[in-house]
Write an enzyme that holds these catalytic residues in place. Structure first.
Site, PDB file in Angstrom:
ATOM      1  N   ASN A   1      -0.303   6.923  -0.375  1.00 40.48           N
ATOM      2  CA  ASN A   1       0.225   8.131  -1.015  1.00 40.48           C
ATOM      3  C   ASN A   1      -0.821   9.249  -1.100  1.00 40.48           C
ATOM      4  O   ASN A   1      -0.464  10.417  -1.295  1.00 40.48           O
ATOM      5  CB  ASN A   1       0.783   7.825  -2.424  1.00 40.48           C
ATOM      6  CG  ASN A   1       2.072   7.018  -2.418  1.00 40.48           C
ATOM      7  OD1 ASN A   1       2.339   6.261  -3.350  1.00 40.48           O
ATOM      8  ND2 ASN A   1       2.900   7.175  -1.387  1.00 40.48           N
TER       9      ASN A   1
ATOM     10  N   ASP B   1      10.718   3.488  -6.380  1.00 39.79           N
ATOM     11  CA  ASP B   1      10.875   4.383  -5.227  1.00 39.79           C
ATOM     12  C   ASP B   1      12.141   5.234  -5.352  1.00 39.79           C
ATOM     13  O   ASP B   1      13.112   4.834  -5.994  1.00 39.79           O
ATOM     14  CB  ASP B   1      10.928   3.525  -3.944  1.00 39.79           C
ATOM     15  CG  ASP B   1      10.652   4.351  -2.693  1.00 39.79           C
ATOM     16  OD1 ASP B   1      10.206   5.502  -2.809  1.00 39.79           O
ATOM     17  OD2 ASP B   1      10.895   3.837  -1.581  1.00 39.79           O
TER      18      ASP B   1
HETATM   19  C1  IPE Z   1       5.726   2.915  -2.190  1.00 41.42           C
HETATM   20  O1  IPE Z   1       6.587   3.976  -2.037  1.00 41.42           O
HETATM   21  C2  IPE Z   1       4.634   3.281  -3.149  1.00 41.42           C
HETATM   22  C3  IPE Z   1       5.044   3.513  -4.527  1.00 41.42           C
HETATM   23  C4  IPE Z   1       6.221   3.336  -5.029  1.00 41.42           C
HETATM   24  C5  IPE Z   1       4.010   3.967  -5.387  1.00 41.42           C
HETATM   25  P1  IPE Z   1       6.509   4.956  -0.780  1.00 41.42           P
HETATM   26  O2  IPE Z   1       7.662   5.859  -0.902  1.00 41.42           O
HETATM   27  O3  IPE Z   1       5.180   5.553  -0.690  1.00 41.42           O
HETATM   28  O4  IPE Z   1       6.703   3.926   0.430  1.00 41.42           O
HETATM   29  P2  IPE Z   1       7.066   4.157   1.955  1.00 41.42           P
HETATM   30  O5  IPE Z   1       5.987   4.971   2.532  1.00 41.42           O
HETATM   31  O6  IPE Z   1       8.390   4.810   2.030  1.00 41.42           O
HETATM   32  O7  IPE Z   1       7.119   2.771   2.525  1.00 41.42           O
HETATM   33  C1  IPE Z   2       8.247   7.017  -5.508  1.00 42.20           C
HETATM   34  O1  IPE Z   2       9.137   7.999  -5.122  1.00 42.20           O
HETATM   35  C2  IPE Z   2       7.053   7.567  -6.244  1.00 42.20           C
HETATM   36  C3  IPE Z   2       5.790   7.524  -5.496  1.00 42.20           C
HETATM   37  C4  IPE Z   2       5.599   7.005  -4.320  1.00 42.20           C
HETATM   38  C5  IPE Z   2       4.637   8.150  -6.124  1.00 42.20           C
HETATM   39  P1  IPE Z   2       8.968   8.795  -3.762  1.00 42.20           P
HETATM   40  O2  IPE Z   2       8.173  10.004  -4.044  1.00 42.20           O
HETATM   41  O3  IPE Z   2       8.442   7.904  -2.700  1.00 42.20           O
HETATM   42  O4  IPE Z   2      10.470   9.188  -3.448  1.00 42.20           O
HETATM   43  P2  IPE Z   2      11.181   9.237  -2.032  1.00 42.20           P
HETATM   44  O5  IPE Z   2      10.966   7.903  -1.374  1.00 42.20           O
HETATM   45  O6  IPE Z   2      10.536  10.359  -1.281  1.00 42.20           O
HETATM   46  O7  IPE Z   2      12.611   9.483  -2.341  1.00 42.20           O
HETATM   47 MG    MG Z   3       9.340   6.696  -1.327  1.00 42.68          MG
END
Ligand code: IPE
Ligand code: IPE
Ligand code: MG
Length: 247
Positions: free
Chosen positions: A69, A21
């Site tokens: 996502n 993340d």
């Molecule tokens: C969790 O990350 C899913 C992945 C890392 C693929 P998100 O960024 O989507 O999670 P939330 O929504 O902040 O909990």
């Molecule tokens: C994790 O990084 C990757 C996926 C969930 C695909 P994020 O895209 O959630 O990054 P933040 O949380 O917005 O920083």
């Molecule tokens: Mg995230």
């Protein structure tokens, strides 16, 4: 002594799961588009795969794209799908160099057809690799997994293949998409968030959680070693008393 050399190989987790993340925030802090953060995240994936394979970790599971996502802006979803396809193609060498078997869990039929096809082909091409199983959780969520397992179990019960009264915890394990893979001893989440976000709900029942404020694109081999060392300093009691587990 180097961090890596401080790791006790006798107490290495067999299975590490990671919620990667912080790609978006990494990009924002560097004044870049979110997709660039995801692109940088691929470097961390490579580092961590290599580090795990070198150490002797047998299973690495990466949460790459959740069911939730799919609700992101279309441009980001499309960008991520293109990135997955490019990465899987490009990393073929890494898989063979490190003897890594690729696996995927999730509602894969929701992926664009070309991604699905390439994923299946790569899984098939690497199926005899032995050193480590790399599982990508794609279009995955823990509740989805429990749902698909329940549906298949109910169908098998209706068909007389299994008896409801014979269903044990092992039966449930075997219907989940992670069948045959031991539960992760260690779960790592980057970016400072401290939640499961619908990842492996059943399988994480007794995992040790390690949270780091680092964004995923900044996560390097040394960060993985830190996480493992931190895990090795913990006492895993599984409901027993400390005295019971130390004697
Ligand atoms: C969790 O990350 C899913 C992945 C890392 C693929 P998100 O960024 O989507 O999670 P939330 O929504 O902040 O909990
Ligand atoms: C994790 O990084 C990757 C996926 C969930 C695909 P994020 O895209 O959630 O990054 P933040 O949380 O917005 O920083
Ligand atoms: Mg995230």
């Amino acid at each position: 002594m180097e961090l890596k050399d401080q790791i006790n190989n006798e107490r290495l987790p067999k299975h590490i799961a990671i919620i990667m993340d912080g790609n978006g925030r990494w990009a924002k802090e560097h004044g870049k588009q979110r997709i660039l953060g995801h692109q940088r995240g691929v470097q961390s994936v490579r580092e961590v795969c290599e580090a795990c394979a070198e150490l002797g970790v047998e299973y690495l599971t990466l949460y790459a794209f959740s069911t939730e996502n799919w609700n992101r802006p279309l441009a980001e979803v499309t960008g991520l799908m293109t990135l997955f396809a490019q990465t899987i193609k490009k990393e073929m060498d890494t898989f063979f160099k490190n003897d890594i078997r690729l696996n995927a869990i999730g509602d894969l039929e929701r992926l664009p057809e070309s991604n699905y096809k390439m994923l299946k082909e790569t899984i098939d091409a690497t199926k005899d690799n032995k050193r480590m199983t790399l599982t990508l959780a794609l279009s995955y969520s823990g509740r989805w997994d429990l749902m698909q397992a329940s549906r298949r179990m109910a169908a098998d019960a209706a068909a007389g293949i299994i008896k409801p009264e014979d269903i044990t915890q092992d039966t449930i394990d075997n219907y989940l998409s992670t069948a045959g893979i031991p539960d992760p001893e260690l779960l790592i989440r980057t970016s400072g968030e401290e939640r499961i976000s619908n990842f492996l709900l059943w399988q994480l029942a007794y995992s040790e959680f390690y949270f780091t404020p680092k964004y995923w694109p900044d996560f390097q081999k040394a960060d993985l070693y830190e996480a493992i060392l931190n895990y090795q300093r913990r006492e895993r009691r599984f409901g027993k008393t400390s005295e019971q587990v130390t004697k």
